[in-house]
Write a protein that holds these residues in place. Structure first.
Motif, PDB file in Angstrom:
ATOM      1  N   ILE A 178       7.624  21.367 -16.005  1.00  0.00           N
ATOM      2  CA  ILE A 178       7.812  22.045 -14.715  1.00  0.00           C
ATOM      3  C   ILE A 178       8.388  21.047 -13.722  1.00  0.00           C
ATOM      4  CG2 ILE A 178       6.713  23.357 -12.875  1.00  0.00           C
ATOM      5  CD1 ILE A 178       4.414  23.940 -14.863  1.00  0.00           C
ATOM      6  N   LEU A 179       9.682  21.130 -13.477  1.00  0.00           N
ATOM      7  CA  LEU A 179      10.338  20.231 -12.522  1.00  0.00           C
ATOM      8  C   LEU A 179      10.166  20.792 -11.118  1.00  0.00           C
ATOM      9  CD1 LEU A 179      12.016  17.855 -11.678  1.00  0.00           C
ATOM     10  CD2 LEU A 179      14.082  19.103 -12.353  1.00  0.00           C
ATOM     11  N   ASN A 180       9.255  20.213 -10.373  1.00  0.00           N
ATOM     12  CA  ASN A 180       8.960  20.650  -9.004  1.00  0.00           C
ATOM     13  C   ASN A 180       9.807  19.839  -8.035  1.00  0.00           C
ATOM     14  OD1 ASN A 180       7.904  21.433  -6.578  1.00  0.00           O
ATOM     15  ND2 ASN A 180       5.789  20.923  -7.056  1.00  0.00           N
ATOM     16  N   LEU A 181      10.845  20.468  -7.495  1.00  0.00           N
ATOM     17  CA  LEU A 181      11.705  19.792  -6.516  1.00  0.00           C
ATOM     18  C   LEU A 181      11.115  19.851  -5.111  1.00  0.00           C
ATOM     19  CD1 LEU A 181      15.287  20.898  -7.666  1.00  0.00           C
ATOM     20  CD2 LEU A 181      14.075  18.765  -8.156  1.00  0.00           C
ATOM     21  N   GLY A 182       9.981  20.497  -4.976  1.00  0.00           N
ATOM     22  CA  GLY A 182       9.322  20.593  -3.667  1.00  0.00           C
ATOM     23  C   GLY A 182       8.003  19.857  -3.632  1.00  0.00           C
ATOM     24  N   GLN A 183       7.885  18.785  -4.408  1.00  0.00           N
ATOM     25  CA  GLN A 183       6.621  18.040  -4.473  1.00  0.00           C
ATOM     26  C   GLN A 183       6.226  17.487  -3.109  1.00  0.00           C
ATOM     27  OE1 GLN A 183       4.965  18.287  -7.116  1.00  0.00           O
ATOM     28  NE2 GLN A 183       3.547  16.603  -7.392  1.00  0.00           N
ATOM     29  N   ALA A 184       7.204  17.241  -2.250  1.00  0.00           N
ATOM     30  CA  ALA A 184       6.899  16.709  -0.919  1.00  0.00           C
ATOM     31  C   ALA A 184       6.157  17.719  -0.057  1.00  0.00           C
ATOM     32  CB  ALA A 184       8.187  16.273  -0.222  1.00  0.00           C
ATOM     33  N   ALA A 185       6.218  19.009  -0.394  1.00  0.00           N
ATOM     34  CA  ALA A 185       5.514  20.023   0.396  1.00  0.00           C
ATOM     35  C   ALA A 185       4.008  19.803   0.340  1.00  0.00           C
ATOM     36  CB  ALA A 185       5.879  21.425  -0.094  1.00  0.00           C
ATOM     37  N   THR A 186       3.465  19.652  -0.860  1.00  0.00           N
ATOM     38  CA  THR A 186       2.031  19.429  -0.998  1.00  0.00           C
ATOM     39  C   THR A 186       1.639  18.029  -0.513  1.00  0.00           C
ATOM     40  OG1 THR A 186       2.486  18.923  -3.335  1.00  0.00           O
ATOM     41  CG2 THR A 186       1.644  21.110  -2.821  1.00  0.00           C
ATOM     42  N   PHE A 187       2.534  17.069  -0.673  1.00  0.00           N
ATOM     43  CA  PHE A 187       2.324  15.731  -0.124  1.00  0.00           C
ATOM     44  C   PHE A 187       2.174  15.814   1.395  1.00  0.00           C
ATOM     45  CE2 PHE A 187       4.227  11.837   1.701  1.00  0.00           C
ATOM     46  CZ  PHE A 187       3.448  10.855   1.115  1.00  0.00           C
ATOM     47  N   GLY A 188       3.054  16.567   2.031  1.00  0.00           N
ATOM     48  CA  GLY A 188       3.005  16.715   3.480  1.00  0.00           C
ATOM     49  C   GLY A 188       1.785  17.477   3.965  1.00  0.00           C
ATOM     50  N   LEU A 189       1.365  18.496   3.216  1.00  0.00           N
ATOM     51  CA  LEU A 189       0.171  19.254   3.606  1.00  0.00           C
ATOM     52  C   LEU A 189      -1.063  18.349   3.596  1.00  0.00           C
ATOM     53  CD1 LEU A 189       0.739  22.634   1.699  1.00  0.00           C
ATOM     54  CD2 LEU A 189       0.921  22.232   4.163  1.00  0.00           C
ATOM     55  N   GLY A 190      -1.172  17.507   2.589  1.00  0.00           N
ATOM     56  CA  GLY A 190      -2.274  16.552   2.547  1.00  0.00           C
ATOM     57  C   GLY A 190      -2.206  15.562   3.695  1.00  0.00           C
ATOM     58  N   SER A 191      -1.002  15.137   4.015  1.00  0.00           N
ATOM     59  CA  SER A 191      -0.807  14.198   5.115  1.00  0.00           C
ATOM     60  C   SER A 191      -1.245  14.797   6.446  1.00  0.00           C
ATOM     61  CB  SER A 191       0.668  13.784   5.184  1.00  0.00           C
ATOM     62  OG  SER A 191       0.916  13.006   6.336  1.00  0.00           O
ATOM     63  N   SER A 202       0.840  -1.204   0.000  1.00  0.00           N
ATOM     64  CA  SER A 202       0.000   0.000   0.000  1.00  0.00           C
ATOM     65  C   SER A 202       0.873   1.252   0.000  1.00  0.00           C
ATOM     66  CB  SER A 202      -0.925   0.007   1.219  1.00  0.00           C
ATOM     67  OG  SER A 202      -1.821  -1.070   1.199  1.00  0.00           O
ATOM     68  N   ARG A 203       1.957   1.220   0.767  1.00  0.00           N
ATOM     69  CA  ARG A 203       2.891   2.358   0.795  1.00  0.00           C
ATOM     70  C   ARG A 203       3.509   2.569  -0.584  1.00  0.00           C
ATOM     71  NH1 ARG A 203       7.259   1.072   4.068  1.00  0.00           N
ATOM     72  NH2 ARG A 203       6.451  -0.918   4.780  1.00  0.00           N
ATOM     73  N   TYR A 204       3.871   1.488  -1.237  1.00  0.00           N
ATOM     74  CA  TYR A 204       4.474   1.603  -2.568  1.00  0.00           C
ATOM     75  C   TYR A 204       3.478   2.215  -3.562  1.00  0.00           C
ATOM     76  CZ  TYR A 204       8.111  -1.556  -0.762  1.00  0.00           C
ATOM     77  OH  TYR A 204       9.131  -2.122  -0.034  1.00  0.00           O
ATOM     78  N   LEU A 205       2.207   1.827  -3.441  1.00  0.00           N
ATOM     79  CA  LEU A 205       1.192   2.380  -4.335  1.00  0.00           C
ATOM     80  C   LEU A 205       0.985   3.871  -4.073  1.00  0.00           C
ATOM     81  CD1 LEU A 205      -1.546  -0.424  -4.451  1.00  0.00           C
ATOM     82  CD2 LEU A 205       0.308   0.018  -6.069  1.00  0.00           C
ATOM     83  N   VAL A 206       1.087   4.285  -2.809  1.00  0.00           N
ATOM     84  CA  VAL A 206       0.995   5.713  -2.494  1.00  0.00           C
ATOM     85  C   VAL A 206       2.126   6.471  -3.178  1.00  0.00           C
ATOM     86  CG1 VAL A 206       1.198   7.429  -0.659  1.00  0.00           C
ATOM     87  CG2 VAL A 206      -0.212   5.410  -0.311  1.00  0.00           C
ATOM     88  N   PHE A 207       3.329   5.899  -3.131  1.00  0.00           N
ATOM     89  CA  PHE A 207       4.461   6.537  -3.802  1.00  0.00           C
ATOM     90  C   PHE A 207       4.238   6.590  -5.317  1.00  0.00           C
ATOM     91  CE2 PHE A 207       7.244   5.005  -0.074  1.00  0.00           C
ATOM     92  CZ  PHE A 207       7.045   6.206   0.589  1.00  0.00           C
ATOM     93  N   GLY A 210      -1.413  15.887  -2.685  1.00  0.00           N
ATOM     94  CA  GLY A 210      -2.135  15.975  -1.421  1.00  0.00           C
ATOM     95  C   GLY A 210      -2.948  14.721  -1.144  1.00  0.00           C
ATOM     96  N   LEU A 211      -3.581  14.168  -2.191  1.00  0.00           N
ATOM     97  CA  LEU A 211      -4.307  12.900  -2.046  1.00  0.00           C
ATOM     98  C   LEU A 211      -3.360  11.789  -1.608  1.00  0.00           C
ATOM     99  CD1 LEU A 211      -6.740  10.999  -2.487  1.00  0.00           C
ATOM    100  CD2 LEU A 211      -6.076  10.859  -4.896  1.00  0.00           C
ATOM    101  N   ALA A 212      -2.187  11.737  -2.228  1.00  0.00           N
ATOM    102  CA  ALA A 212      -1.188  10.730  -1.844  1.00  0.00           C
ATOM    103  C   ALA A 212      -0.783  10.906  -0.378  1.00  0.00           C
ATOM    104  CB  ALA A 212       0.035  10.836  -2.749  1.00  0.00           C
ATOM    105  N   GLY A 213      -0.630  12.166   0.057  1.00  0.00           N
ATOM    106  CA  GLY A 213      -0.267  12.424   1.447  1.00  0.00           C
ATOM    107  C   GLY A 213      -1.335  11.940   2.417  1.00  0.00           C
ATOM    108  N   MET A 214      -2.601  12.169   2.093  1.00  0.00           N
ATOM    109  CA  MET A 214      -3.688  11.686   2.953  1.00  0.00           C
ATOM    110  C   MET A 214      -3.681  10.165   3.052  1.00  0.00           C
ATOM    111  SD  MET A 214      -7.001  14.120   2.276  1.00  0.00           S
ATOM    112  CE  MET A 214      -7.137  13.761   0.525  1.00  0.00           C
ATOM    113  N   LEU A 215      -3.511   9.510   1.933  1.00  0.00           N
ATOM    114  CA  LEU A 215      -3.471   8.045   1.933  1.00  0.00           C
ATOM    115  C   LEU A 215      -2.276   7.527   2.715  1.00  0.00           C
ATOM    116  CD1 LEU A 215      -4.428   7.420  -1.805  1.00  0.00           C
ATOM    117  CD2 LEU A 215      -5.872   7.005   0.192  1.00  0.00           C
ATOM    118  N   TYR A 216      -1.157   8.238   2.634  1.00  0.00           N
ATOM    119  CA  TYR A 216       0.043   7.801   3.355  1.00  0.00           C
ATOM    120  C   TYR A 216      -0.172   7.879   4.859  1.00  0.00           C
ATOM    121  CZ  TYR A 216       5.057   6.880   3.707  1.00  0.00           C
ATOM    122  OH  TYR A 216       6.285   6.302   3.958  1.00  0.00           O
ATOM    123  N   THR A 217      -0.895   8.900   5.322  1.00  0.00           N
ATOM    124  CA  THR A 217      -1.206   8.996   6.746  1.00  0.00           C
ATOM    125  C   THR A 217      -2.095   7.842   7.187  1.00  0.00           C
ATOM    126  OG1 THR A 217      -0.968  11.406   6.864  1.00  0.00           O
ATOM    127  CG2 THR A 217      -2.426  10.383   8.473  1.00  0.00           C
TER     128      THR A 217
END
Length: 372
Positions: free
Chosen positions: A59-72, A38-43, A255-262
């Motif tokens: 658009i190379l977003n090197l801060g994609q984890a920011a929105t991932f974390g906000l969703g989490s 499940s974790r791998y699918l979130v990634f 953000g959806l991925a972050g919620m699922l990861y939590t």
């Protein structure tokens, strides 16, 4: 093969992938492995979100984890308020707030008593955050490496802010001891097949939605912006508006991925907004193929799977990071377009597909000559 045939083959391939991941629980009866997969699918969802902005819009977003974390954190706040509070006030306080001498639930925590609000916040807050950042960047015609540096800097700032506001975010410890996610009476235990299906269905939906976007007129314009931004602008298109759109859509998916990861991990942590995670996403997409949504998802599954196997092995316990670095270098050298690019080139060289491609090109040339 003509464009219609290629589109049909691509759709069949996506549906086959979706069917494959949905069949996993029927052949696997191991709670620990289901949680890990499940974790791998979130990634994979996170990789698709970056492929959408990087591979199709440049658009190379090197801060994609920011929105991932906000969703989490949005999901964690909703689930935290559903646990038994240690403070018997009018609304109850999370434990870490009591430890930090907070006497009243902050106003921005109160709406998270509603799980519907928490879900919407996990999608819309990252998207709105990206739209605001994108408005300043793309309206100012900041692109390329400069946009990448800005997104990386924003990630660091958000990470430090989360850690600094320990009274409201849990600081380094994050938000732990969460209730189980529940919808309409269905509880999603992190180690159950139900949660796996939730993540897998979300991945399928994200893949098909993103594929529809890339195949639409908007998707064609985004790819044109990626290749010739100034030429698209000269044709009268609002380039910044399209860039803001795909940047925000990518953030919403993250953000959806972050919620699922939590839900899968049962906590939220500042490490979800870390630079190493954000750079790892770039590696997953590069290995899988940044111009292929499915390739990016498969790249994430392969890299995280190999990484997990090596890090859990006693033989490679101390050297797995070095091995992963070497594999990435080899992938960049010998698979510049990723796994998806290599597969596409191999298929195009097969006699049937090569003949179809030549026939299609010949028909296009005849049509052009007739029109002239």
């Amino acid at each position: 093969m003509n464009l219609t045939g290629k589109s049909t083959a691509r759709l069949v391939l996506y549906l086959a992938f979706c069917a494959a991941i949905l069949l996993v629980p029927s052949v696997l009866d191991d709670a620990f492995l289901l949680n890990k997969y499940s974790r791998y699918l979130v990634f994979a969802i996170l990789a698709v979100s970056l492929s959408l902005s990087w591979g199709y819009a440049g658009i190379l977003n090197l801060g994609q984890a920011a929105t991932f974390g906000l969703g989490s954190y949005a999901m964690a706040m909703g689930l935290k308020l559903r646990t038994v509070p240690v403070h018997t006030g009018s609304e109850g306080l999370p434990d870490f707030m009591v430890w930090n001498n907070v006497t009243e639930l902050p106003w921005f925590w109160a709406p998270f008593h509603s799980m519907t609000f928490a879900i919407l916040a996990g999608l819309l807050i990252p998207a709105a955050f990206a739209a605001l950042l994108g408005w300043f960047m793309f309206r100012g015609r900041i692109t390329g490496v400069y946009a990448s540096i800005i997104t990386l800097a924003v990630l660091v700032v958000v990470n430090l802010l989360i850690i600094d506001q320990q009274r409201y975010t849990g600081g380094f410890n994050g938000i732990t001891d969460l209730a189980q996610f529940e919808v309409a009476g269905f509880f999603f235990d992190a180690y159950s097949a139900t949660t796996y299906y939730l993540v897998a269905l979300c991945l399928c939906a994200v893949l098909l939605l993103s594929l529809a976007v890339t195949r639409s007129k908007t998707g064609m314009i985004l790819q044109a912006i990626r290749d010739q931004e100034n030429r698209v602008r000269f044709f009268g298109y609002d380039v910044a508006l399209y860039q803001i759109f795909v940047f925000s859509l990518s953030a919403g998916i993250a953000g959806l991925a972050g919620m699922l990861y939590t839900i899968v991990m049962e906590f939220a942590s500042p490490t979800f907004l870390s630079v190493p995670l954000s750079l790892s996403v770039v590696i997953w997409v590069a290995v899988g193929g940044r111009q292929s949504l499915l390739g990016a998802a498969i790249g994430a599954l392969i890299v995280t799977g190999v990484q997990g196997a090596l890090s859990e092995s006693e033989v490679f316990l101390k050297s797995w990071m070095l091995i992963m670095g070497g594999l990435f270098v080899l992938a960049v050298l010998f698979l510049p377009k990723g796994i998806a690019g290599a597969v596409s080139m191999a298929v195009d060289r097969l006699p049937f597909f090569a003949g179809s491609a030549r026939k299609s090109a010949s028909n296009v040339m005849k049509t052009t000559e007739a029109a002239s």
